[in-house]
Design a protein around this motif. Structure first.
Motif, PDB file in Angstrom:
ATOM      1  N   GLY A 267       1.010  -6.606 -12.928  1.00 36.66           N
ATOM      2  CA  GLY A 267      -0.106  -6.618 -11.993  1.00 36.66           C
ATOM      3  C   GLY A 267       0.267  -6.760 -10.537  1.00 36.66           C
ATOM      4  N   MET A 268       1.558  -6.988 -10.236  1.00 38.32           N
ATOM      5  CA  MET A 268       1.931  -7.207  -8.837  1.00 38.32           C
ATOM      6  C   MET A 268       2.255  -5.893  -8.137  1.00 38.32           C
ATOM      7  N   GLU A 269       2.219  -5.913  -6.818  1.00 35.70           N
ATOM      8  CA  GLU A 269       2.482  -4.709  -6.044  1.00 35.70           C
ATOM      9  C   GLU A 269       3.920  -4.219  -6.207  1.00 35.70           C
ATOM     10  N   ARG A 270       4.881  -5.155  -6.270  1.00 36.54           N
ATOM     11  CA  ARG A 270       6.307  -4.860  -6.466  1.00 36.54           C
ATOM     12  C   ARG A 270       7.025  -4.480  -5.178  1.00 36.54           C
ATOM     13  N   ASP A 288      12.100  -4.282  -2.988  1.00 33.90           N
ATOM     14  CA  ASP A 288      11.569  -3.778  -4.255  1.00 33.90           C
ATOM     15  C   ASP A 288      12.038  -4.738  -5.345  1.00 33.90           C
ATOM     16  N   PHE A 289      11.079  -5.431  -5.976  1.00 36.76           N
ATOM     17  CA  PHE A 289      11.421  -6.320  -7.088  1.00 36.76           C
ATOM     18  C   PHE A 289      11.609  -5.477  -8.347  1.00 36.76           C
ATOM     19  N   SER A 290      12.694  -4.740  -8.356  1.00 34.95           N
ATOM     20  CA  SER A 290      12.930  -3.669  -9.324  1.00 34.95           C
ATOM     21  C   SER A 290      13.672  -4.122 -10.568  1.00 34.95           C
ATOM     22  N   GLY A 291      14.263  -5.312 -10.537  1.00 34.43           N
ATOM     23  CA  GLY A 291      15.139  -5.714 -11.627  1.00 34.43           C
ATOM     24  C   GLY A 291      16.553  -5.208 -11.462  1.00 34.43           C
ATOM     25  N   THR A 362      -3.504  -5.324 -13.411  1.00 36.32           N
ATOM     26  CA  THR A 362      -2.999  -5.932 -14.643  1.00 36.32           C
ATOM     27  C   THR A 362      -1.838  -5.164 -15.242  1.00 36.32           C
ATOM     28  N   ALA A 363      -1.597  -3.950 -14.770  1.00 39.78           N
ATOM     29  CA  ALA A 363      -0.558  -3.116 -15.357  1.00 39.78           C
ATOM     30  C   ALA A 363       0.822  -3.499 -14.818  1.00 39.78           C
ATOM     31  N   LEU A 364       1.839  -3.197 -15.596  1.00 34.84           N
ATOM     32  CA  LEU A 364       3.205  -3.364 -15.130  1.00 34.84           C
ATOM     33  C   LEU A 364       3.517  -2.240 -14.144  1.00 34.84           C
ATOM     34  N   MET A 370       9.102  -1.780 -18.289  1.00 30.09           N
ATOM     35  CA  MET A 370       9.702  -3.084 -18.020  1.00 30.09           C
ATOM     36  C   MET A 370      10.332  -3.075 -16.643  1.00 30.09           C
ATOM     37  N   LEU A 371      10.489  -4.256 -16.081  1.00 31.09           N
ATOM     38  CA  LEU A 371      11.189  -4.422 -14.798  1.00 31.09           C
ATOM     39  C   LEU A 371      12.200  -5.538 -14.959  1.00 31.09           C
TER      40      LEU A 371
END
Length: 371
Positions: A267-270, A288-291, A362-364, A370-371
């Motif tokens: 749900g976050m902007e990322r 970018d919180f990309s993992g 609410t979506a990834l 996955m991230l």
């Protein structure tokens, strides 16, 4: 989609005997304070189904005969059911820890039918327990964890602890009346430093930072204020040797705190990006919180240090942070005054985080799932 509470037994619903850890008689059966009243509140809300998941070491062997287990266990269930508390499923692993069975918590062998069920909302489900293995189970399920008591995670391990509490009243209030806080608490201790960080992503810009390095404290204050975080950092390091270890380990622990608080990022902007001016200086930061970990650094600093913060450690701070979250971080800055440049970078970094951490759905935010 259905939300589940995966609840441990011993130490969570009933008191775990401190000697043999076995509830093998009626005399040993005692409930934690408030369990029935507050678990009934949760059940009555209709928001969650209940599943009990418990490790019972060697159940059915000479060390823990079944005939000593079942009477007290059934009595416990009868008492709970008399209060309207019923479990949809009770899952018991009988193995010993050294066997490393796939069915033993924190492994998910007993729970594959929940992992593979699209009707189950695991991201908004919780594992409730008193051991770190319960929180590790939450991580393995893609759920969130509620930890009863003060058990500590191994150093460097990032776990989805949504709430740490000593009471079932706190659990019920959290689940029923509070918006879940994206928060983290990290303790990192080495022979060189001792770091303690508390972080709330959805904060009010409150801060209390003490690293022994004045300018670093000021930058962490700026981060909290401009990103809308609540941040407490207490760092004790070997400053008599050099400032390197304290700065590096603070950044490592801060990155771990962000990783824990961000959770599965649903749900976050990322993405976040911000251009910020400070007098003659222009700082540009994108995150970018990309993992995935990456730092692109295009900054020229001229002084040896600013306020006790070595200039060579500024890029290292951000690299250490990015490695731990992990995230992609691009930083560019132009200016004549190094104090202005560093402060503008931290403020732009904060504003980028504020954008990226926003919950807008609410979506990834990834087509990978996955991230």
């Amino acid at each position: 989609m259905q939300k589940i509470l995966f609840i441990d037994r011993d130490g969570t619903l009933i008191v775990e005997p401190p000697t043999d850890f076995q509830v093998d008689s009626y005399e040993k059966l005692a409930f934690l304070p408030g369990v029935m009243r507050h678990l009934h509140r949760i059940v009555a809300s209709g928001q969650y189904r209940l599943v009990m998941v418990t490790n019972q070491d060697g159940l059915g062997t000479e060390s823990f005969p079944e005939e000593t287990f079942w009477p007290a266990h059934r009595k416990m269930l009868d008492i709970l059911e008399s209060e309207g508390i019923r479990f949809d499923e009770i899952l018991i692993d009988r193995t010993f820890e050294h066997e490393q069975a796939p069915t033993r918590k924190p492994r998910t062998g007993l729970l594959t039918h929940y992992l593979n069920n699209p009707a189950i909302d695991l991201a908004n489900s919780f594992v409730i327990g008193d051991r770190i293995t319960d929180i590790e189970l939450a991580k393995n399920l893609g759920a969130q964890g509620i930890l009863i008591g003060q058990a500590q995670a191994p150093e460097g391990e990032v776990l989805p602890i949504a709430l740490r509490t000593d009471s079932w009243e706190g659990i019920a209030n959290f689940l029923l009346t509070s918006k879940p806080q994206r928060s983290a608490e990290i303790r990192r201790e080495t022979k060189e430093t001792k770091i303690h960080i508390r972080l709330q992503l959805d904060g009010q810009g409150r801060y209390s930072n003490d690293t022994g390095i004045g300018f670093l404290d000021h930058m962490l204050d700026q981060l909290a204020m401009h990103a809308g975080l609540n941040l407490e950092v207490l760092a004790q390091g070997d400053l008599h040797i050099d400032h390197h270890h304290t700065i590096e380990d603070t950044a490592i622990a801060l990155g771990q705190a962000f990783a824990q608080a961000l959770g599965d990022k649903r749900g976050m902007e990322r993405y976040g990006f911000f251009n910020l001016v400070m007098d003659e200086t222009l700082a540009q930061v994108a995150i970018d919180f990309s993992g995935r970990a990456s730092l692109v650094w295009d900054v020229q600093l001229r002084r040896e240090a600013v306020g006790g913060f070595p200039c060579e450690m500024v890029s290292h701070f951000f690299k250490s942070f990015a490695d731990q979250v992990p995230c992609n971080l691009h930083i560019r800055c132009s200016g004549e005054n190094d104090h202005h440049q560093i402060e503008a970078i931290f403020k732009s970094f904060a504003k980028s985080i504020k954008m990226a951490k926003q919950i807008t759905g609410t979506a990834l935010p990834s087509t990978k799932g996955m991230l």
